[in-house]
Design an enzyme around this catalytic site. Structure first.
Site, PDB file in Angstrom:
ATOM      1  N   HIS A 233     112.207  -6.044 106.736  1.00  0.00           N
ATOM      2  CA  HIS A 233     111.792  -6.581 105.433  1.00  0.00           C
ATOM      3  C   HIS A 233     111.611  -5.489 104.382  1.00  0.00           C
ATOM      4  O   HIS A 233     111.824  -5.734 103.201  1.00  0.00           O
ATOM      5  CB  HIS A 233     110.517  -7.426 105.574  1.00  0.00           C
ATOM      6  CG  HIS A 233     109.290  -6.623 105.871  1.00  0.00           C
ATOM      7  ND1 HIS A 233     108.914  -6.290 107.148  1.00  0.00           N
ATOM      8  CD2 HIS A 233     108.366  -6.070 105.056  1.00  0.00           C
ATOM      9  CE1 HIS A 233     107.808  -5.576 107.107  1.00  0.00           C
ATOM     10  NE2 HIS A 233     107.447  -5.422 105.846  1.00  0.00           N
ATOM     11  N   ASP A 234     111.213  -4.297 104.792  1.00  0.00           N
ATOM     12  CA  ASP A 234     110.987  -3.210 103.826  1.00  0.00           C
ATOM     13  C   ASP A 234     112.103  -2.170 103.808  1.00  0.00           C
ATOM     14  O   ASP A 234     111.896  -1.047 103.345  1.00  0.00           O
ATOM     15  CB  ASP A 234     109.655  -2.496 104.123  1.00  0.00           C
ATOM     16  CG  ASP A 234     108.481  -3.178 103.446  1.00  0.00           C
ATOM     17  OD1 ASP A 234     108.700  -3.897 102.449  1.00  0.00           O
ATOM     18  OD2 ASP A 234     107.339  -2.991 103.927  1.00  0.00           O
ATOM     19  N   LYS A 237     112.748   0.118 100.922  1.00  0.00           N
ATOM     20  CA  LYS A 237     111.901   1.280 100.598  1.00  0.00           C
ATOM     21  C   LYS A 237     112.673   2.592 100.751  1.00  0.00           C
ATOM     22  O   LYS A 237     112.271   3.620 100.208  1.00  0.00           O
ATOM     23  CB  LYS A 237     110.640   1.301 101.479  1.00  0.00           C
ATOM     24  CG  LYS A 237     109.581   0.292 101.034  1.00  0.00           C
ATOM     25  CD  LYS A 237     108.296   0.436 101.833  1.00  0.00           C
ATOM     26  CE  LYS A 237     107.228  -0.554 101.363  1.00  0.00           C
ATOM     27  NZ  LYS A 237     106.023  -0.508 102.216  1.00  0.00           N
ATOM     28  N   HIS A 262     112.068  -2.583  95.793  1.00  0.00           N
ATOM     29  CA  HIS A 262     112.448  -2.466  97.212  1.00  0.00           C
ATOM     30  C   HIS A 262     112.883  -3.813  97.788  1.00  0.00           C
ATOM     31  O   HIS A 262     113.709  -3.865  98.695  1.00  0.00           O
ATOM     32  CB  HIS A 262     111.325  -1.835  98.054  1.00  0.00           C
ATOM     33  CG  HIS A 262     110.236  -2.772  98.471  1.00  0.00           C
ATOM     34  ND1 HIS A 262     109.210  -3.154  97.645  1.00  0.00           N
ATOM     35  CD2 HIS A 262     110.017  -3.424  99.640  1.00  0.00           C
ATOM     36  CE1 HIS A 262     108.392  -3.978  98.289  1.00  0.00           C
ATOM     37  NE2 HIS A 262     108.861  -4.170  99.493  1.00  0.00           N
ATOM     38  N   HIS A 288     109.964 -11.636 100.815  1.00  0.00           N
ATOM     39  CA  HIS A 288     108.658 -11.408 101.443  1.00  0.00           C
ATOM     40  C   HIS A 288     107.563 -11.044 100.439  1.00  0.00           C
ATOM     41  O   HIS A 288     106.393 -10.995 100.806  1.00  0.00           O
ATOM     42  CB  HIS A 288     108.760 -10.371 102.576  1.00  0.00           C
ATOM     43  CG  HIS A 288     108.880  -8.946 102.139  1.00  0.00           C
ATOM     44  ND1 HIS A 288     110.047  -8.400 101.662  1.00  0.00           N
ATOM     45  CD2 HIS A 288     107.960  -7.941 102.116  1.00  0.00           C
ATOM     46  CE1 HIS A 288     109.860  -7.123 101.372  1.00  0.00           C
ATOM     47  NE2 HIS A 288     108.596  -6.819 101.634  1.00  0.00           N
ATOM     48  N   HIS A 289     107.934 -10.800  99.178  1.00  0.00           N
ATOM     49  CA  HIS A 289     106.891 -10.567  98.165  1.00  0.00           C
ATOM     50  C   HIS A 289     106.791 -11.691  97.143  1.00  0.00           C
ATOM     51  O   HIS A 289     106.134 -11.536  96.115  1.00  0.00           O
ATOM     52  CB  HIS A 289     107.107  -9.229  97.464  1.00  0.00           C
ATOM     53  CG  HIS A 289     106.726  -8.067  98.324  1.00  0.00           C
ATOM     54  ND1 HIS A 289     105.434  -7.851  98.766  1.00  0.00           N
ATOM     55  CD2 HIS A 289     107.471  -7.053  98.845  1.00  0.00           C
ATOM     56  CE1 HIS A 289     105.403  -6.754  99.516  1.00  0.00           C
ATOM     57  NE2 HIS A 289     106.628  -6.255  99.584  1.00  0.00           N
ATOM     58  N   ASP A 317     103.026  -9.358 106.898  1.00  0.00           N
ATOM     59  CA  ASP A 317     103.108  -8.066 106.211  1.00  0.00           C
ATOM     60  C   ASP A 317     101.760  -7.682 105.610  1.00  0.00           C
ATOM     61  O   ASP A 317     101.295  -6.552 105.750  1.00  0.00           O
ATOM     62  CB  ASP A 317     104.173  -8.167 105.108  1.00  0.00           C
ATOM     63  CG  ASP A 317     104.419  -6.829 104.423  1.00  0.00           C
ATOM     64  OD1 ASP A 317     104.319  -5.790 105.093  1.00  0.00           O
ATOM     65  OD2 ASP A 317     104.722  -6.836 103.213  1.00  0.00           O
TER      66      ASP A 317
HETATM   67  P1  C2E Z   1     102.443  -2.213 101.768  1.00  0.00           P
HETATM   68  O1  C2E Z   1     101.423  -1.131 101.753  1.00  0.00           O
HETATM   69  O2  C2E Z   1     103.137  -2.454 103.059  1.00  0.00           O
HETATM   70  O3  C2E Z   1     101.772  -3.530 101.290  1.00  0.00           O
HETATM   71  C1  C2E Z   1     102.378  -4.769 101.482  1.00  0.00           C
HETATM   72  C2  C2E Z   1     101.705  -5.817 100.715  1.00  0.00           C
HETATM   73  O4  C2E Z   1     100.366  -6.018 101.142  1.00  0.00           O
HETATM   74  C3  C2E Z   1     101.555  -5.601  99.242  1.00  0.00           C
HETATM   75  O5  C2E Z   1     102.744  -5.785  98.525  1.00  0.00           O
HETATM   76  C4  C2E Z   1     100.567  -6.670  98.876  1.00  0.00           C
HETATM   77  O6  C2E Z   1     101.195  -7.931  98.815  1.00  0.00           O
HETATM   78  C5  C2E Z   1      99.696  -6.677 100.071  1.00  0.00           C
HETATM   79  N1  C2E Z   1      98.444  -6.052  99.699  1.00  0.00           N
HETATM   80  C6  C2E Z   1      98.109  -4.751  99.648  1.00  0.00           C
HETATM   81  N2  C2E Z   1      96.875  -4.627  99.192  1.00  0.00           N
HETATM   82  C7  C2E Z   1      96.405  -5.866  98.937  1.00  0.00           C
HETATM   83  C8  C2E Z   1      95.165  -6.402  98.459  1.00  0.00           C
HETATM   84  O7  C2E Z   1      94.235  -5.683  98.136  1.00  0.00           O
HETATM   85  N3  C2E Z   1      95.078  -7.754  98.375  1.00  0.00           N
HETATM   86  C9  C2E Z   1      96.108  -8.583  98.719  1.00  0.00           C
HETATM   87  N4  C2E Z   1      95.949  -9.898  98.606  1.00  0.00           N
HETATM   88  N5  C2E Z   1      97.279  -8.096  99.138  1.00  0.00           N
HETATM   89  C10 C2E Z   1      97.419  -6.772  99.258  1.00  0.00           C
HETATM   90  P2  C2E Z   1     102.876  -5.114  97.082  1.00  0.00           P
HETATM   91  O8  C2E Z   1     101.603  -5.166  96.332  1.00  0.00           O
HETATM   92  O9  C2E Z   1     104.034  -5.756  96.427  1.00  0.00           O
HETATM   93  O10 C2E Z   1     103.206  -3.661  97.400  1.00  0.00           O
HETATM   94  C11 C2E Z   1     104.422  -3.313  98.003  1.00  0.00           C
HETATM   95  C12 C2E Z   1     104.334  -1.908  98.459  1.00  0.00           C
HETATM   96  O11 C2E Z   1     104.086  -1.082  97.338  1.00  0.00           O
HETATM   97  C13 C2E Z   1     103.213  -1.622  99.421  1.00  0.00           C
HETATM   98  O12 C2E Z   1     103.577  -1.930 100.716  1.00  0.00           O
HETATM   99  C14 C2E Z   1     103.026  -0.130  99.184  1.00  0.00           C
HETATM  100  O13 C2E Z   1     104.015   0.596  99.886  1.00  0.00           O
HETATM  101  C15 C2E Z   1     103.293   0.028  97.707  1.00  0.00           C
HETATM  102  N6  C2E Z   1     102.057  -0.014  96.934  1.00  0.00           N
HETATM  103  C16 C2E Z   1     101.456  -1.083  96.399  1.00  0.00           C
HETATM  104  N7  C2E Z   1     100.368  -0.728  95.701  1.00  0.00           N
HETATM  105  C17 C2E Z   1     100.281   0.628  95.791  1.00  0.00           C
HETATM  106  C18 C2E Z   1      99.368   1.610  95.286  1.00  0.00           C
HETATM  107  O14 C2E Z   1      98.403   1.344  94.589  1.00  0.00           O
HETATM  108  N8  C2E Z   1      99.601   2.920  95.607  1.00  0.00           N
HETATM  109  C19 C2E Z   1     100.673   3.270  96.340  1.00  0.00           C
HETATM  110  N9  C2E Z   1     100.834   4.551  96.632  1.00  0.00           N
HETATM  111  N10 C2E Z   1     101.548   2.370  96.871  1.00  0.00           N
HETATM  112  C20 C2E Z   1     101.348   1.057  96.589  1.00  0.00           C
HETATM  113 FE    FE Z   2     105.903  -4.398 104.256  1.00  0.00          FE
HETATM  114 FE    FE Z   3     107.537  -5.049 101.086  1.00  0.00          FE
END
Ligand code: C2E
Ligand code: FE
Ligand code: FE
Ligand code: SIN
Ligand code: SIN
Length: 370
Positions: A233-234, A237, A262, A288-289, A317
Site C-alpha cells: 500500500h505504501d 513512498k 505516495h 488507502h488514504h 494502516d
Molecule cells: P504513516 O506514518 O504510516 O501513517 C499512516 C496514516 O496513519 C496517516 O496517513 C494517518 O491517516 C494515520 N495517522 C497518523 N497519525 C494520526 C492521528 O493522529 N490520528 C489519526 N486519526 N490518524 C493518524 P497520512 O496522514 O496521510 O500520512 C501519510 C504518511 O505521511 C504517514 O504514514 C507518514 O509517513 C507521513 N506523515 C504524516 N504526517 C507526518 C508528520 O507530521 N511528520 C512526518 N515526518 N511524516 C508525516
Molecule cells: Fe502505511
Molecule cells: Fe500510506
C-alpha cells in the site's frame, strides 16, 4: 458379434462422457493435493478399479508420494518399491493378474492399510520432455473377470497423459504464484526500508487487513488476496524525497502535499502490471488514504465508493501507525488508540469496520502488547 460392437460404442461414449465431466473440475482446481485426488478418481472410474492413485516423484527424498489411495491420507514409498517403482524406473506399464504371485510386488502398503491387492495396472507419467515424473496405479478390477484388460491399460495411459499435462501446468502456476508473492514481499519491504520502518509493519498491516476482511464476511480467497496485496500500500513512498519522508517532527503543508502523492505514485507503479494481484494492489495503494466522510486523498472518494480493500487497509494502516514509533511521533497508548478509532467512526473510517475492530480488539491488537 453385433452385440459386442454395440457394447463397444456404449462403452466409448461412457468414457468420453466421463472425461468431459471431469475436465472442468480438473481445470478449475488449483491445489495439487485436490488435483491428485480428482485425477486418481478419474483413473479409477475409467478402468473400473477399486482403488487408484497417482504417485509423484519427490526428488529430494528419493520417494514416491501420493495424496490419495481412497480413504488413506498421504502415502510414501521408496522410489524403487513395487510395481509403481518398476514403472517409474523403466518407463514401462504393467498389467498384473495376481500381485502376490509376482516377485516385484511390495506388500508393505497392503500390510499398512489392511488391504488385499490382486489385479494391478501401473502406467508411468511422462513430462513434456519424456522424463518420468511419477506413475498411475489402479488396483483390483471391479466386476467381471476381476482382471484388467489391454483396453483398460490403454485407458489408464490416456488418463496418465492428460494427468501429466495437468500436473505440469499446476506446478508452473504454483511457481508463478510463488514468484509473484516473493516480488510483492520485496516491493513491500522496499517501501518500508526507505522510510526506516521495519518489515514487521507491512506484515502487520497485511495480517490485520486479513483478519478484518474475514470478520467483515469476505471469503477466504478474497481475504487472502487482501493479505497478499496490502503490503504494497505504501510502495509510492519510494518516490518521496528523504527530506520529507524521514523528517523528524511535523510536516509543513507543502511537505504534506508531497507526502500525499505516495498514494497515486504507488497506484501508478502497480497499475502498469498485467497481473491481477498487482492490479488489486494498485487499487489498495490508490485508496488507502481515502476517508469514509469523503475528505481523504487522492480522490476524495466517499463511503462505499471507496474500494472495500482500501477501506480495510486504512483501518489496519492507521492501527499500525498509531501503535508504532514514527520519525514524527511516539507510539500511542492502547487506550488512546481505541479512543481515536471511536472518534473516527464514520469520519475517517467505515463504521462497521471500526465496530469489528473494537469488538475483536484483543485478537487484533494482541500482537502489539508484547
Ligand atoms: P504513516 O506514518 O504510516 O501513517 C499512516 C496514516 O496513519 C496517516 O496517513 C494517518 O491517516 C494515520 N495517522 C497518523 N497519525 C494520526 C492521528 O493522529 N490520528 C489519526 N486519526 N490518524 C493518524 P497520512 O496522514 O496521510 O500520512 C501519510 C504518511 O505521511 C504517514 O504514514 C507518514 O509517513 C507521513 N506523515 C504524516 N504526517 C507526518 C508528520 O507530521 N511528520 C512526518 N515526518 N511524516 C508525516
Ligand atoms: Fe502505511
Ligand atoms: Fe500510506
Ligand atoms: C498525521 O500526523 O499523520 C496527520 C494526521 C491526520 O491526517 O489525521
Ligand atoms: C474484494 O472483494 O476483494 C475487494 C474488492 C475491492 O475493494 O476492489
Amino acid at each position: 458379434m453385433k452385440g459386442e460392437c454395440g457394447d463397444e460404442t456404449v462403452e466409448s461414449r461412457r468414457i468420453l462422457d466421463l472425461l468431459f465431466s471431469y475436465m472442468p473440475k480438473i481445470a478449475a482446481e488449483r491445489k495439487m493435493d485436490n488435483l491428485l485426488i480428482l485425477m486418481a478418481d478419474l483413473g479409477r472410474t475409467m478402468v473400473s478399479a477399486d482403488r487408484c492413485s497417482l504417485w509423484l516423484i519427490d526428488k529430494d527424498a528419493d520417494e514416491l508420494w501420493t495424496k490419495v489411495a481412497h480413504g488413506v491420507d498421504e502415502l510414501r514409498i521408496p522410489l524403487n518399491a513395487g510395481f509403481v517403482g518398476y514403472s517409474v524406473r523403466t518407463g514401462k506399464p504393467l498389467l498384473i493378474e495376481d500381485a502376490y504371485q509376482d516377485p516385484r510386488f511390495d506388500r508393505r502398503s497392503d500390510d499398512k492399510t489392511h488391504y488385499r491387492t490382486t489385479s494391478v495396472l501401473t502406467v508411468p507419467l511422462l513430462d513434456t520432455e519424456g522424463v518420468v515424473m511419477g506413475a498411475f496405479q489402479a488396483i483390483n478390477k471391479q466386476g467381471g473377470s476381476g482382471v484388467f484388460s489391454q483396453r483398460d491399460l490403454e485407458r489408464l495411459i490416456l488418463t496418465a497423459v492428460y494427468s501429466a499435462k495437468t500436473v505440469e501446468s499446476a506446478r508452473l502456476i504454483a511457481e508463478q504464484e510463488a514468484t509473484q508473492r516473493e516480488i510483492i514481499h520485496i516491493l513491500g519491504e522496499a517501501s518500508e526500508y526507505r522510510s526506516q520502518e521495519t518489515g514487521d509493519h507491512i506484515q502487520r498491516v497485511a495480517e490485520i487487513s486479513y483478519v478484518i476482511a474475514k470478520l467483515y464476511g469476505l471469503s477466504e480467497e478474497e481475504a487472502e488476496r487482501i493479505r497478499l496485496a496490502s503490503p504494497m500500500h505504501d510502495l509510492g513512498k519510494i518516490g518521496i524525497p528523504d527530506s520529507v519522508l524521514n523528517k523528524p517532527g511535523k510536516l509543513s503543508e507543502v511537505e504534506y502535499g508531497v507526502m500525499k502523492s505516495h498514494a497515486i505514485i504507488g497506484e501508478e507503479m502497480l497499475k502498469s502490471s498485467k497481473r491481477s494481484l498487482l492490479q488489486f494492489a494498485a487499487t489498495i495503494a490508490g485508496s488507502h488514504h481515502e476517508r469514509w466522510d469523503g475528505t481523504g486523498y487522492p480522490r476524495g472518494l466517499k463511503g462505499e465508493i471507496i474500494p472495500l480493500a482500501g477501506r480495510i487497509c486504512a483501518v489496519a494502516d492507521v492501527l499500525d501507525a498509531l501503535s508504532s514509533p514514527r520519525c514524527y511521533k511516539e507510539p500511542w497508548s492502547e487506550a488512546r488508540i481505541r479512543e481515536e478509532f471511536r472518534n473516527q467512526r464514520g469520519t475517517q473510517f467505515q463504521p462497521e469496520l471500526v465496530d469489528l475492530l473494537l469488538a475483536h480488539w484483543d485478537e487484533i491488537y494482541g500482537p502489539y502488547r508484547n
